[in-house]
Motif scaffolding. Sequence first.
Motif, PDB file in Angstrom:
ATOM      1  N   ASN A 110       0.842  -1.186   0.000  1.00 43.32           N
ATOM      2  CA  ASN A 110       0.000   0.000   0.000  1.00 43.32           C
ATOM      3  C   ASN A 110       0.882   1.243   0.000  1.00 43.32           C
ATOM      4  O   ASN A 110       1.819   1.337   0.795  1.00 43.32           O
ATOM      5  N   MET A 111       0.572   2.189  -0.864  1.00 46.44           N
ATOM      6  CA  MET A 111       1.324   3.438  -0.890  1.00 46.44           C
ATOM      7  C   MET A 111       0.933   4.299   0.297  1.00 46.44           C
ATOM      8  O   MET A 111      -0.248   4.408   0.645  1.00 46.44           O
ATOM      9  N   LEU A 112       1.916   4.925   0.912  1.00 45.44           N
ATOM     10  CA  LEU A 112       1.666   5.829   2.023  1.00 45.44           C
ATOM     11  C   LEU A 112       1.069   7.144   1.526  1.00 45.44           C
ATOM     12  O   LEU A 112       1.351   7.593   0.411  1.00 45.44           O
ATOM     13  N   TRP A 113       0.259   7.782   2.360  1.00 47.70           N
ATOM     14  CA  TRP A 113      -0.101   9.169   2.111  1.00 47.70           C
ATOM     15  C   TRP A 113       1.184  10.000   2.219  1.00 47.70           C
ATOM     16  O   TRP A 113       1.931   9.883   3.209  1.00 47.70           O
ATOM     17  N   HIS A 114       1.444  10.845   1.215  1.00 43.54           N
ATOM     18  CA  HIS A 114       2.705  11.581   1.213  1.00 43.54           C
ATOM     19  C   HIS A 114       2.592  12.847   0.376  1.00 43.54           C
ATOM     20  O   HIS A 114       1.607  13.054  -0.352  1.00 43.54           O
ATOM     21  N   VAL A 115       3.581  13.689   0.488  1.00 41.22           N
ATOM     22  CA  VAL A 115       3.734  14.851  -0.386  1.00 41.22           C
ATOM     23  C   VAL A 115       4.995  14.649  -1.220  1.00 41.22           C
ATOM     24  O   VAL A 115       5.876  13.859  -0.859  1.00 41.22           O
ATOM     25  N   ASP A 116       5.096  15.380  -2.336  1.00 40.08           N
ATOM     26  CA  ASP A 116       6.256  15.231  -3.227  1.00 40.08           C
ATOM     27  C   ASP A 116       6.999  16.544  -3.446  1.00 40.08           C
ATOM     28  O   ASP A 116       7.728  16.677  -4.431  1.00 40.08           O
ATOM     29  N   ARG A 135       8.975  24.782  -0.185  1.00 41.99           N
ATOM     30  CA  ARG A 135       7.682  25.442  -0.148  1.00 41.99           C
ATOM     31  C   ARG A 135       7.212  25.909  -1.529  1.00 41.99           C
ATOM     32  O   ARG A 135       6.056  26.273  -1.711  1.00 41.99           O
ATOM     33  N   GLU A 136       8.124  25.939  -2.508  1.00 41.38           N
ATOM     34  CA  GLU A 136       7.759  26.467  -3.820  1.00 41.38           C
ATOM     35  C   GLU A 136       6.645  25.645  -4.489  1.00 41.38           C
ATOM     36  O   GLU A 136       6.532  24.439  -4.283  1.00 41.38           O
ATOM     37  N   LYS A 137       5.862  26.323  -5.320  1.00 42.56           N
ATOM     38  CA  LYS A 137       4.864  25.620  -6.125  1.00 42.56           C
ATOM     39  C   LYS A 137       5.559  24.695  -7.122  1.00 42.56           C
ATOM     40  O   LYS A 137       6.592  25.037  -7.693  1.00 42.56           O
ATOM     41  N   GLY A 138       4.952  23.573  -7.345  1.00 42.45           N
ATOM     42  CA  GLY A 138       5.387  22.650  -8.380  1.00 42.45           C
ATOM     43  C   GLY A 138       4.206  21.778  -8.753  1.00 42.45           C
ATOM     44  O   GLY A 138       3.211  21.740  -8.042  1.00 42.45           O
ATOM     45  N   ILE A 139       4.317  21.081  -9.862  1.00 41.46           N
ATOM     46  CA  ILE A 139       3.186  20.309 -10.385  1.00 41.46           C
ATOM     47  C   ILE A 139       3.605  18.890 -10.695  1.00 41.46           C
ATOM     48  O   ILE A 139       4.718  18.634 -11.173  1.00 41.46           O
ATOM     49  N   ILE A 140       2.694  17.969 -10.436  1.00 44.16           N
ATOM     50  CA  ILE A 140       2.810  16.604 -10.940  1.00 44.16           C
ATOM     51  C   ILE A 140       1.619  16.322 -11.847  1.00 44.16           C
ATOM     52  O   ILE A 140       0.495  16.735 -11.556  1.00 44.16           O
ATOM     53  N   GLU A 157      -8.038  17.125  -0.917  1.00 43.53           N
ATOM     54  CA  GLU A 157      -8.348  18.421  -1.516  1.00 43.53           C
ATOM     55  C   GLU A 157      -7.931  19.575  -0.604  1.00 43.53           C
ATOM     56  O   GLU A 157      -8.230  19.588   0.594  1.00 43.53           O
ATOM     57  N   GLY A 158      -7.223  20.531  -1.175  1.00 45.65           N
ATOM     58  CA  GLY A 158      -6.811  21.722  -0.457  1.00 45.65           C
ATOM     59  C   GLY A 158      -5.632  21.546   0.477  1.00 45.65           C
ATOM     60  O   GLY A 158      -5.213  22.512   1.141  1.00 45.65           O
ATOM     61  N   SER A 159      -5.045  20.354   0.524  1.00 45.90           N
ATOM     62  CA  SER A 159      -3.988  20.107   1.506  1.00 45.90           C
ATOM     63  C   SER A 159      -2.694  20.844   1.194  1.00 45.90           C
ATOM     64  O   SER A 159      -1.837  20.994   2.081  1.00 45.90           O
ATOM     65  N   HIS A 160      -2.538  21.331  -0.039  1.00 42.48           N
ATOM     66  CA  HIS A 160      -1.334  22.112  -0.361  1.00 42.48           C
ATOM     67  C   HIS A 160      -1.285  23.417   0.415  1.00 42.48           C
ATOM     68  O   HIS A 160      -0.222  24.028   0.549  1.00 42.48           O
ATOM     69  N   GLN A 161      -2.437  23.830   0.928  1.00 45.57           N
ATOM     70  CA  GLN A 161      -2.499  25.102   1.658  1.00 45.57           C
ATOM     71  C   GLN A 161      -1.975  24.984   3.086  1.00 45.57           C
ATOM     72  O   GLN A 161      -1.638  26.000   3.706  1.00 45.57           O
ATOM     73  N   TYR A 198       2.249  19.530  -6.109  1.00 51.17           N
ATOM     74  CA  TYR A 198       2.914  18.414  -5.455  1.00 51.17           C
ATOM     75  C   TYR A 198       3.092  18.598  -3.952  1.00 51.17           C
ATOM     76  O   TYR A 198       3.627  17.721  -3.264  1.00 51.17           O
ATOM     77  N   ARG A 199       2.579  19.701  -3.421  1.00 49.60           N
ATOM     78  CA  ARG A 199       2.512  19.867  -1.962  1.00 49.60           C
ATOM     79  C   ARG A 199       1.257  19.230  -1.389  1.00 49.60           C
ATOM     80  O   ARG A 199       1.106  19.141  -0.159  1.00 49.60           O
TER      81      ARG A 199
END
Length: 259
Positions: A110-116, A135-140, A157-161, A198-199
């Motif tokens: 199972n993949m972990l919940w994570h940020v990239d 902290r910079e914006k980036g995209i996957i 949803e919205g967790s990048h904030q 990706y945050r």
Amino acid sequence: MITANVKENYTEELNKKGYIEISNLFSEEKLMRVQSIIDKPLNQPSINGSKGYIKKNNIRFLFATLSWGKDIIDLYTDPRIIKMIEDYVEDSVHLSNYRIYRTFPSCFENMLWHVDNKIDIYNEEKNIVTHELRREKGIIMIMYLSDVEDGGFQIVEGSHQWSINENKETWNDREEEFKDKVVTFNNRKKGTIIIYDYRCIHRAKPYTGGQVRTSLFGQYSPSSLPTGEMILLNVRDLGDLNDLTNRVLNFGKKPTCEN
């Protein structure tokens, strides 16, 4: 969901929700050509000089992803996709991580919940890779290269904030706090694209049965961040690349991570 006629408010959606979903951006013919290119190597391990897949747990990764054909390069460097990403990031971007992979159902993996929003930097002297959250914006971009019934992409949803307020990469221990914000991209057709910050906290949904799924992954970083992975192309395709493609693929730049 955004169709091939991309809405003008995609940056607003990305800022608010952290993701957008797109369908019908690429033709069925294009997707079928990509499928015909990758099907054989994803059923043949890379061994004894033959190119194919490299396996980790229940996932097969296509070896030297970009080397298999111009159609694959086109998916990663499509000007419509790059414009959406750069409008959101407010900077020029480059492809820093990329892969095509096939996932098999598993009762154990199972993949972990994570940020990239981390960068991997290879230290040549010490022969190690170091990680740093940014902290910079980036995209996957995730693109389904097969129909997906189960085991699809999930995002909070919205967790990048708020994820950037903690120096934290994996989030399984906090799932109870955000489970009501989880969006799951199951029952989607081949060609579905999810573009996300990706945050955002995300994973692939665990699944124990059903069909395998094939996906394309591309991480796009702003110019302020390191180059990333090595780009490996076939010389067959070099004569047909434009300036945008050359820039996104880091032509003339040394990779900063070779793991």
